[in-house]
Write a protein that holds these residues in place. Structure first.
Motif, PDB file in Angstrom:
ATOM      1  N   PRO A   1     -12.506 -30.445 -24.565  1.00  0.00           N
ATOM      2  CA  PRO A   1     -13.759 -30.555 -23.830  1.00  0.00           C
ATOM      3  C   PRO A   1     -14.645 -31.636 -24.442  1.00  0.00           C
ATOM      4  O   PRO A   1     -14.681 -31.820 -25.653  1.00  0.00           O
TER       5      PRO A   1
ATOM      6  N   SER B   1     -17.525 -20.106 -13.292  1.00  0.00           N
ATOM      7  CA  SER B   1     -16.949 -20.386 -14.614  1.00  0.00           C
ATOM      8  C   SER B   1     -17.991 -20.723 -15.660  1.00  0.00           C
ATOM      9  O   SER B   1     -17.757 -21.490 -16.577  1.00  0.00           O
ATOM     10  N   VAL B   2     -19.209 -20.161 -15.525  1.00  0.00           N
ATOM     11  CA  VAL B   2     -20.250 -20.371 -16.518  1.00  0.00           C
ATOM     12  C   VAL B   2     -20.864 -19.033 -16.899  1.00  0.00           C
ATOM     13  O   VAL B   2     -20.862 -18.081 -16.118  1.00  0.00           O
TER      14      VAL B   2
ATOM     15  N   PHE C   1     -23.270 -26.554 -21.357  1.00  0.00           N
ATOM     16  CA  PHE C   1     -23.710 -27.383 -20.233  1.00  0.00           C
ATOM     17  C   PHE C   1     -25.216 -27.615 -20.222  1.00  0.00           C
ATOM     18  O   PHE C   1     -25.682 -28.617 -19.726  1.00  0.00           O
TER      19      PHE C   1
ATOM     20  N   GLN D   1     -26.195 -22.287 -21.598  1.00  0.00           N
ATOM     21  CA  GLN D   1     -25.162 -22.073 -20.584  1.00  0.00           C
ATOM     22  C   GLN D   1     -23.867 -22.687 -21.110  1.00  0.00           C
ATOM     23  O   GLN D   1     -23.833 -23.836 -21.532  1.00  0.00           O
TER      24      GLN D   1
ATOM     25  N   SER E   1     -19.288 -22.794 -20.843  1.00  0.00           N
ATOM     26  CA  SER E   1     -18.122 -22.643 -19.985  1.00  0.00           C
ATOM     27  C   SER E   1     -17.478 -21.298 -20.288  1.00  0.00           C
ATOM     28  O   SER E   1     -17.197 -20.976 -21.449  1.00  0.00           O
ATOM     29  N   TYR E   2     -17.217 -20.514 -19.225  1.00  0.00           N
ATOM     30  CA  TYR E   2     -16.583 -19.202 -19.399  1.00  0.00           C
ATOM     31  C   TYR E   2     -15.676 -18.974 -18.194  1.00  0.00           C
ATOM     32  O   TYR E   2     -16.105 -18.422 -17.179  1.00  0.00           O
ATOM     33  N   PRO E   3     -14.417 -19.442 -18.253  1.00  0.00           N
ATOM     34  CA  PRO E   3     -13.506 -19.305 -17.119  1.00  0.00           C
ATOM     35  C   PRO E   3     -13.246 -17.836 -16.778  1.00  0.00           C
ATOM     36  O   PRO E   3     -13.266 -16.970 -17.642  1.00  0.00           O
TER      37      PRO E   3
END
Length: 190
Positions: free
Chosen positions: A29, A88-89, A69, A79, A81-83
């Protein structure tokens, strides 16, 4: 017809057939990275920047790195990234993580809170209420009961004590005479 069939030794492969797995390009990332602090085992992540207004949707583990993000308007929530969740956030509380790559995170607006599916004040079942309310039978006219007579305590003056010497004055006088006698006997003894 005999010329059409070849022995397996004579066959040559003309093209490679797919094996079923398609190679994918995975990259690291880019941008801001946050790391869960080492002194915390698990950190809850929420659907918005508040643990009161938004529901918990997952966890991050100690030392886990995730892309960031943005930051909330109050600068307390990040905030990330959380798939596996919608969009996905997720949002993580800022003091639980450390920013690995320094930079400025953009300030993001909080998502709208979900509205409850039912009314906040439930309707009262009148049949249930009626089962516990005792009916009051009205009377035709109000009744009046005479109160008990009021007795006021009074003190009467004892007429036998009128024109007498008060007891305190008598005691004081005798004490004075005794003190005067003690003084005279002290002076005579010398």
């Amino acid at each position: 017809m005999a010329g059409m069939f070849h022995s397996p030794l004579q066959m040559s492969a003309r093209a490679q057939q797919p094996t079923g797995s398609i190679p994918t390009v995975t990259g690291t990332p880019s941008g801001m990275i946050v790391v869960v602090n080492q002194d915390i085992e698990t950190v809850l992540v929420y659907s918005g920047p508040s643990s009161y207004l938004y529901s918990a949707i997952g966890v991050l583990l100690k030392g886990q790195e995730v892309p960031a993000f943005g930051i909330s308007e109050d600068r307390n929530w990040i905030q990330v990234s959380y798939p596996g969740v919608p969009g996905s956030v997720a949002w993580v509380y800022g003091p639980y993580v450390t920013i690995k790559k320094l930079g400025n995170l953009p300030v993001l607006e909080a998502p709208s809170t979900s509205t409850p599916t039912q009314a906040l004040t439930p309707a009262i079942n009148q049949t249930l209420v009626a089962a516990f309310v005792t009916p009051v039978t009205p009377t035709r006219l109000p009744t009046f009961t005479q109160p008990a007579p009021l007795v006021v305590a009074t003190f009467l003056v004892d007429e036998s004590t009128i024109n007498r010497v008060p007891l305190g004055l008598l005691i004081f006088g005798l004490g004075f005479i005794g003190g005067f006698g003690a003084l005279i006997s002290f002076l005579r003894g010398q």
